[in-house]
Enzyme design. Structure first.
Site, mmCIF file in Angstrom:
data_model
loop_
_atom_site.group_PDB
_atom_site.id
_atom_site.type_symbol
_atom_site.label_atom_id
_atom_site.label_comp_id
_atom_site.label_asym_id
_atom_site.label_seq_id
_atom_site.Cartn_x
_atom_site.Cartn_y
_atom_site.Cartn_z
ATOM 1 N N ARG A 1 4.879 5.323 -10.192
ATOM 2 C CA ARG A 1 5.429 3.970 -10.096
ATOM 3 C C ARG A 1 6.603 3.765 -11.053
ATOM 4 O O ARG A 1 7.529 3.017 -10.743
ATOM 5 C CB ARG A 1 4.321 2.947 -10.367
ATOM 6 N N LYS B 1 -15.424 0.511 0.305
ATOM 7 C CA LYS B 1 -16.140 -0.576 0.954
ATOM 8 C C LYS B 1 -15.547 -0.964 2.302
ATOM 9 O O LYS B 1 -14.347 -1.145 2.430
ATOM 10 C CB LYS B 1 -16.154 -1.815 0.053
ATOM 11 N N GLY C 1 -1.772 3.334 -3.652
ATOM 12 C CA GLY C 1 -3.081 3.387 -4.298
ATOM 13 C C GLY C 1 -3.574 4.792 -4.549
ATOM 14 O O GLY C 1 -2.820 5.689 -4.932
ATOM 15 N N GLY D 1 -2.745 -2.357 -2.075
ATOM 16 C CA GLY D 1 -3.109 -3.632 -1.469
ATOM 17 C C GLY D 1 -1.955 -4.272 -0.732
ATOM 18 O O GLY D 1 -2.120 -4.847 0.352
#
Length: 405
Positions: free
Chosen positions: A40, A208, A362, A386
């Site tokens: 990043r 999840k 991510g 995200g």
């Protein structure tokens, strides 16, 4: 409405002007505070270099980790300041605070072509406050650092899906522009969202189902195949009636997974074998089993080799691939095979099938670098997990929308 770009700001002229840049320096650190993946930081350099070359007095700001609105030395941006100094070839001072006396003194003391890094913006609880008035107050303090004739450049794509003070509210206080990184990310991911070439394959991992439910529902209607791995695949397998033993499981999502399987049928591609271990440990011995062969009390930590072949075949036949989420615990070398197979299949599709391949930030982006794969083998590696998911899903990104005038 159109978004003002960094190039427009540069054309207007930045020589001698204070320009505040919201970057994404939320990089992983090891136990000794060393940066383990500087991707990043590297992605932020083109925007910073362009402004510095133009003679701007650059004030960079970002967050690191989750200090929960308190000053915590463990989340200081000092390692980032050192990494930026090395990469930019000039000293990058770190302010002793975020918008206080030291930040103001250092900002006022900048000369043309110099850069200052503010301390972690999340040391101030107003940054992430749900109270708009509190965020506005903090944004005004940040904007004051730019003095007269200042500007704001939004270049932290990894945070543009958040309506936070340093991302959203400050863009209403100063002339605001999209940095090179944000502009590229939004343009590239919008092309995948709006006009993917088919066959279009989406690969989703992560822990999840609940985190990816909206994405699955949004993309299953557009994609030809949705390939599912990672921790969330075990809830799907449980919905098929398999005993996943101690593997990660969201019992409250089993019924939802059954509905998804019934609704989308063969579009959903699920594991056919698994890599399992007796315990969650980097030194645990690996065994390969079929879906009903997990020993009692064991857990699965990766997709199996036959599943990896199945997933790779789907990817290599595609024309567009969007991938977000590893297939297993890639941080443990013996359970990185599934993730590596997906990444290598995307590289092969890019090279051999002229496919457009996007790594959705991510952990997926981190795994590419951790596994030592060629980053140039992909069409695009996003810096925002995200943010990339929400854009692909079709949601508005507050930090991008606010830049439109």
């Amino acid at each position: 409405m159109t978004t003002q770009t960094l190039q427009q700001l540069l054309d207007e002229g930045v020589d001698g002007r204070h320009v505040i840049v919201r970057s994404d320096f939320n990089v992983p650190l090891d136990e000794d505070g060393n940066i383990t993946d500087a991707g990043r930081i590297d992605a932020s350099l083109p925007t910073l270099r362009a402004l510095l070359y133009g003679g701007a007095k650059v004030i960079a700001m970002a967050h690191l980790g989750r200090p929960k609105g308190e000053v915590n030395p463990a989340f200081s941006l000092q390692p980032v300041a050192e990494a930026l100094s090395e990469r930019l070839g000039q000293f990058v001072a770190l302010a002793g605070d975020v918008s206080g006396e030291d930040a103001h003194e250092r900002a006022n003391g900048l000369t043309e072509g110099e850069i200052l890094l503010l301390e972690n913006v999340r040391f101030d609880p107003r940054e992430t406050s749900k109270d708009e008035a509190e965020r506005e107050e903090f944004a005004a303090e940040l904007a004051d650092l730019a003095a007269d004739n200042g500007a704001f450049v939004s270049d932290g794509f990894g945070v543009v899906h958040r309506a936070q003070a340093s991302v959203y509210d400050i863009a209403k206080k100063l002339p605001a522009y999209a940095g090179y990184l944000v502009e590229k990310e939004v343009s590239t991911l919008s092309a995948v969202k709006d006009a993917p070439e088919h066959p279009y394959v989406v690969v989703l991992g992560g822990s999840k189902v609940s985190d990816k439910l909206g994405v699955i529902e949004a993309l299953a209607a557009k994609a030809d195949k949705v390939v599912i791995g990672g921790g969330m695949c075990y809830t799907f397998l449980a919905a098929q009636g398999h005993n996943v033993q101690n593997s990660l499981l969201q019992e409250d999502m089993i019924a939802t997974c059954k509905e998804l399987i019934e609704r989308y049928g063969d579009k959903l591609v699920l594991p056919i074998d698994l890599a399992v271990a007796e315990k969650f440990d980097k030194d645990a011995a690996k065994e390969t089993v079929d879906l009903d062969g997990i020993p009692e009390g064991w857990l699965s930590l990766d997709i199996g080799p036959e599943t990896a072949k199945l997933y790779a075949a789907a990817i290599e036949d595609s024309k567009t691939v969007f991938w977000n989420g590893p297939m297993g615990v890639f941080e443990f070398p013996q359970f990185a095979d599934g993730t590596k197979a997906v990444a290598e299949a995307m590289i092969a599709a890019t090279k051999n099938n002229d496919s457009f391949t996007v790594v959705g930030g991510g952990d997926s982006a981190a795994s590419v670098r951790t596994l030592g794969l060629d980053e140039d083998g992909f069409s695009h590696i996003s810096t925002g997990g995200g943010a990339s998911l929400e854009l692909i899903e079709g949601k508005e990104l507050p930090g991008a929308v606010v830049l439109s005038k």
